[in-house]
Design a protein around this motif. Sequence first.
Motif, mmCIF file in Angstrom:
data_model
loop_
_atom_site.group_PDB
_atom_site.id
_atom_site.type_symbol
_atom_site.label_atom_id
_atom_site.label_comp_id
_atom_site.label_asym_id
_atom_site.label_seq_id
_atom_site.Cartn_x
_atom_site.Cartn_y
_atom_site.Cartn_z
ATOM 1 N N ALA A 60 0.836 -1.213 0.000
ATOM 2 C CA ALA A 60 0.000 0.000 0.000
ATOM 3 C C ALA A 60 0.865 1.255 0.000
ATOM 4 C CB ALA A 60 -0.928 -0.006 1.211
ATOM 5 N N GLY A 61 1.919 1.252 0.813
ATOM 6 C CA GLY A 61 2.821 2.407 0.863
ATOM 7 C C GLY A 61 3.535 2.639 -0.451
ATOM 8 N N GLY A 62 3.952 1.575 -1.114
ATOM 9 C CA GLY A 62 4.629 1.699 -2.400
ATOM 10 C C GLY A 62 3.719 2.227 -3.484
ATOM 11 N N VAL A 63 2.485 1.722 -3.513
ATOM 12 C CA VAL A 63 1.512 2.208 -4.499
ATOM 13 C C VAL A 63 1.233 3.685 -4.259
ATOM 14 C CG1 VAL A 63 -0.898 2.021 -5.261
ATOM 15 C CG2 VAL A 63 0.474 -0.047 -4.953
ATOM 16 N N LEU A 64 1.019 4.053 -3.014
ATOM 17 C CA LEU A 64 0.754 5.452 -2.678
ATOM 18 C C LEU A 64 1.955 6.329 -3.038
ATOM 19 C CD1 LEU A 64 -1.153 7.523 -1.428
ATOM 20 C CD2 LEU A 64 -0.136 6.995 0.790
ATOM 21 N N ALA A 65 3.157 5.873 -2.716
ATOM 22 C CA ALA A 65 4.363 6.639 -3.046
ATOM 23 C C ALA A 65 4.494 6.826 -4.553
ATOM 24 C CB ALA A 65 5.602 5.933 -2.498
ATOM 25 N N GLY A 66 4.223 5.773 -5.321
ATOM 26 C CA GLY A 66 4.284 5.865 -6.776
ATOM 27 C C GLY A 66 3.276 6.851 -7.330
ATOM 28 N N LEU A 67 2.041 6.793 -6.837
ATOM 29 C CA LEU A 67 1.010 7.714 -7.312
ATOM 30 C C LEU A 67 1.343 9.160 -6.950
ATOM 31 C CD1 LEU A 67 -2.213 5.650 -6.513
ATOM 32 C CD2 LEU A 67 -1.185 6.081 -8.762
ATOM 33 N N LEU A 68 1.821 9.371 -5.737
ATOM 34 C CA LEU A 68 2.183 10.726 -5.320
ATOM 35 C C LEU A 68 3.362 11.268 -6.129
ATOM 36 C CD1 LEU A 68 1.790 10.486 -1.436
ATOM 37 C CD2 LEU A 68 0.326 11.728 -3.050
ATOM 38 N N PHE A 69 4.376 10.436 -6.345
ATOM 39 C CA PHE A 69 5.537 10.881 -7.118
ATOM 40 C C PHE A 69 5.150 11.134 -8.570
ATOM 41 C CE2 PHE A 69 9.473 10.126 -9.546
ATOM 42 C CZ PHE A 69 10.266 11.112 -8.972
ATOM 43 N N GLY A 70 4.374 10.227 -9.158
ATOM 44 C CA GLY A 70 3.911 10.427 -10.536
ATOM 45 C C GLY A 70 3.093 11.697 -10.669
ATOM 46 N N GLY A 71 2.222 11.951 -9.681
ATOM 47 C CA GLY A 71 1.418 13.174 -9.688
ATOM 48 C C GLY A 71 2.268 14.418 -9.548
ATOM 49 N N ALA A 72 3.262 14.366 -8.661
ATOM 50 C CA ALA A 72 4.153 15.516 -8.475
ATOM 51 C C ALA A 72 4.932 15.817 -9.753
ATOM 52 C CB ALA A 72 5.100 15.263 -7.310
ATOM 53 N N MET A 73 5.432 14.783 -10.399
ATOM 54 C CA MET A 73 6.182 14.993 -11.641
ATOM 55 C C MET A 73 5.280 15.514 -12.755
ATOM 56 S SD MET A 73 9.353 14.457 -11.105
ATOM 57 C CE MET A 73 9.008 15.316 -9.592
#
Length: 163
Positions: free
Chosen positions: A36-49
């Motif tokens: 769950a943390g990895g998926v959330l981190a990926g979505l947040l990083f993708g959104g930030a970029m």
Amino acid sequence: MVYRNGWKEFFITAIGFGAPMSLFFIIQYGFALGLAGGVLAGLLFGGAMTLVTRGTEKKFAKLRTEIVSDRRVICDGGATWQGLGGWMFLTEAGLEFYPHKLNHGSQNFAIPTEELVSVTVKRNMVSVTLRNGGEVAVVVSHAKEWQAQIQAVILPSSDDYAL
């Protein structure tokens, strides 16, 4: 034509960051919480970029307006040249690169159309061979489309040879 980053690039970034982060979090916190943390981190990083990219597109839209008043823009989009991020334009005058302001010691470059000899693509990198034997390699989105546009500028149309 403006080559913008879209959903494909968002998911590549999200998965590219989220997958290793998931492994890291799984080791640290166990499978369920780590995944769950990895998926959330990926979505947040993708959104930030994606937000950073959209901001860059808006800043270079102003430059596009200035360039269009002087010469025709064939295509443009985000690019990275020698580790410097910025924006590249293919105009009727040639190939132009403008780094964004965050780069340290960066310079613009412009290569006149008559100096362009050939163009090749390897993955997401467009390599343009110059008349003096040099080569300029630029990382871009939609590399195949860039190649086609540059090739069309390099090769004279068949009408030029009509009798």
